[in-house]
Design a protein around this motif. Structure first.
Motif, PDB file in Angstrom:
ATOM      1  N   MET A  65       0.826  -1.208   0.000  1.00  0.00           N
ATOM      2  CA  MET A  65       0.000   0.000   0.000  1.00  0.00           C
ATOM      3  C   MET A  65       0.861   1.259   0.000  1.00  0.00           C
ATOM      4  O   MET A  65       0.546   2.242  -0.689  1.00  0.00           O
ATOM      5  N   MET A  66       1.960   1.259   0.753  1.00  0.00           N
ATOM      6  CA  MET A  66       2.853   2.423   0.781  1.00  0.00           C
ATOM      7  C   MET A  66       3.487   2.671  -0.585  1.00  0.00           C
ATOM      8  O   MET A  66       3.565   3.825  -1.042  1.00  0.00           O
ATOM      9  N   ILE A  68       2.257   1.731  -3.526  1.00  0.00           N
ATOM     10  CA  ILE A  68       1.199   2.176  -4.445  1.00  0.00           C
ATOM     11  C   ILE A  68       0.870   3.649  -4.213  1.00  0.00           C
ATOM     12  O   ILE A  68       0.741   4.445  -5.164  1.00  0.00           O
ATOM     13  N   LEU A  69       0.731   4.054  -2.946  1.00  0.00           N
ATOM     14  CA  LEU A  69       0.412   5.449  -2.635  1.00  0.00           C
ATOM     15  C   LEU A  69       1.549   6.389  -3.037  1.00  0.00           C
ATOM     16  O   LEU A  69       1.292   7.519  -3.493  1.00  0.00           O
ATOM     17  N   LEU A  70       2.794   5.954  -2.860  1.00  0.00           N
ATOM     18  CA  LEU A  70       3.931   6.782  -3.260  1.00  0.00           C
ATOM     19  C   LEU A  70       3.930   7.003  -4.777  1.00  0.00           C
ATOM     20  O   LEU A  70       4.056   8.145  -5.244  1.00  0.00           O
ATOM     21  N   TRP A  72       1.396   6.705  -6.790  1.00  0.00           N
ATOM     22  CA  TRP A  72       0.196   7.438  -7.164  1.00  0.00           C
ATOM     23  C   TRP A  72       0.362   8.932  -6.902  1.00  0.00           C
ATOM     24  O   TRP A  72       0.031   9.775  -7.743  1.00  0.00           O
ATOM     25  N   SER A  73       0.882   9.274  -5.703  1.00  0.00           N
ATOM     26  CA  SER A  73       1.007  10.693  -5.354  1.00  0.00           C
ATOM     27  C   SER A  73       2.069  11.398  -6.200  1.00  0.00           C
ATOM     28  O   SER A  73       1.921  12.573  -6.551  1.00  0.00           O
ATOM     29  N   SER A  76       0.742  11.592 -10.090  1.00  0.00           N
ATOM     30  CA  SER A  76      -0.530  12.254 -10.386  1.00  0.00           C
ATOM     31  C   SER A  76      -0.323  13.610 -11.049  1.00  0.00           C
ATOM     32  O   SER A  76      -1.157  14.056 -11.838  1.00  0.00           O
ATOM     33  N   THR A  83      -5.947  12.747  -8.300  1.00  0.00           N
ATOM     34  CA  THR A  83      -5.002  12.896  -7.185  1.00  0.00           C
ATOM     35  C   THR A  83      -5.480  12.095  -5.977  1.00  0.00           C
ATOM     36  O   THR A  83      -6.687  11.897  -5.788  1.00  0.00           O
ATOM     37  N   PRO A  84      -4.563  11.629  -5.139  1.00  0.00           N
ATOM     38  CA  PRO A  84      -4.961  10.873  -3.933  1.00  0.00           C
ATOM     39  C   PRO A  84      -5.754  11.743  -2.971  1.00  0.00           C
ATOM     40  O   PRO A  84      -5.741  12.976  -3.040  1.00  0.00           O
ATOM     41  N   HIS A  85      -6.452  11.094  -2.065  1.00  0.00           N
ATOM     42  CA  HIS A  85      -7.224  11.809  -1.049  1.00  0.00           C
ATOM     43  C   HIS A  85      -6.296  12.551  -0.102  1.00  0.00           C
ATOM     44  O   HIS A  85      -5.161  12.151   0.133  1.00  0.00           O
TER      45      HIS A  85
END
Length: 202
Positions: A65-66, A68-70, A72-73, A76, A83-85
């Motif tokens: 998850m970390m 993927i979020l990295l 993604w952010s 973007s 953009t992420p939440h």
């Protein structure tokens, strides 16, 4: 229909009335119910078949998850994607917290009420159920037992609502049999226990 058999019917009427939980367990939203069932089945397979340890699985999940979020952010702004939440959007609402703690408080109050012995039949029934669960827990691992409970919670309500007439009849009959069993127990065991004579009030 007897009074005893009406109670399960009222339960199923309330369950069929709506709400997110009712929609899931009654398979009104089939995609969501199937997704949850598949997800829980995968988790059970990882614990029981692949024999992942809980800490290892949680760490691997958080690592993925970390990453993927990295990605993604950071991407973007380069790629035209959503953009992420924001961090403040992850706060639990007051209604959600009140619902969770309200249910926890109700559970504790119910446990204390049963333990106080106000309803002796319910007290004995709870002890028997806890003993049965402890025996079952010796023969099944915790993930398998939890997975079985989840399967029952997600499948049995939908089956019971589909066959509500038969379920009401069986529930009423079993309730009457349990009452008769407790009456026999009271007359043959509890009523024969000698009691101290009551003191007369002056």
């Amino acid at each position: 229909m007897s009074r005893e058999s009406a109670a399960p019917g009222r339960f199923f009427d309330i369950l069929g009335g709506g709400g997110n939980v009712a929609n899931i367990v009654l398979w009104k939203n089939k995609a969501l119910s199937a997704g949850i069932l598949i997800g829980v089945t995968i988790i059970w397979l990882l614990f029981e078949v692949v024999e992942f340890h809980f800490i290892t699985l949680v760490c691997h999940f958080l690592t993925i998850m970390m990453i993927i979020l990295l990605i993604w952010s950071k991407s973007s702004s380069l790629i035209q994607i959503r953009t992420p939440h924001r961090i403040d959007e992850f706060n639990l609402s007051e209604s959600t917290c009140a619902f969770l703690f309200g249910n926890l408080s109700w559970l504790l109050i119910k446990f204390y009420d049963i333990s106080s012995g106000n309803d002796f039949r319910l007290f004995l029934l709870t002890l028997v159920l806890l003993w049965i669960l402890s025996v079952i827990g010796e023969y099944f691992s915790s993930p398998s037992l939890l997975y079985f409970v989840f399967l029952c919670l997600e499948t049995l309500p939908a089956i019971c609502v589909s066959f509500q007439g038969e379920v009401d009849y069986l529930a009423g009959k079993s309730t009457q049999d349990m009452k008769k069993l407790f009456q026999d127990f009271n007359s043959k065991v509890l009523d024969r226990i000698p009691r101290a004579p009551t003191k007369e009030k002056k």
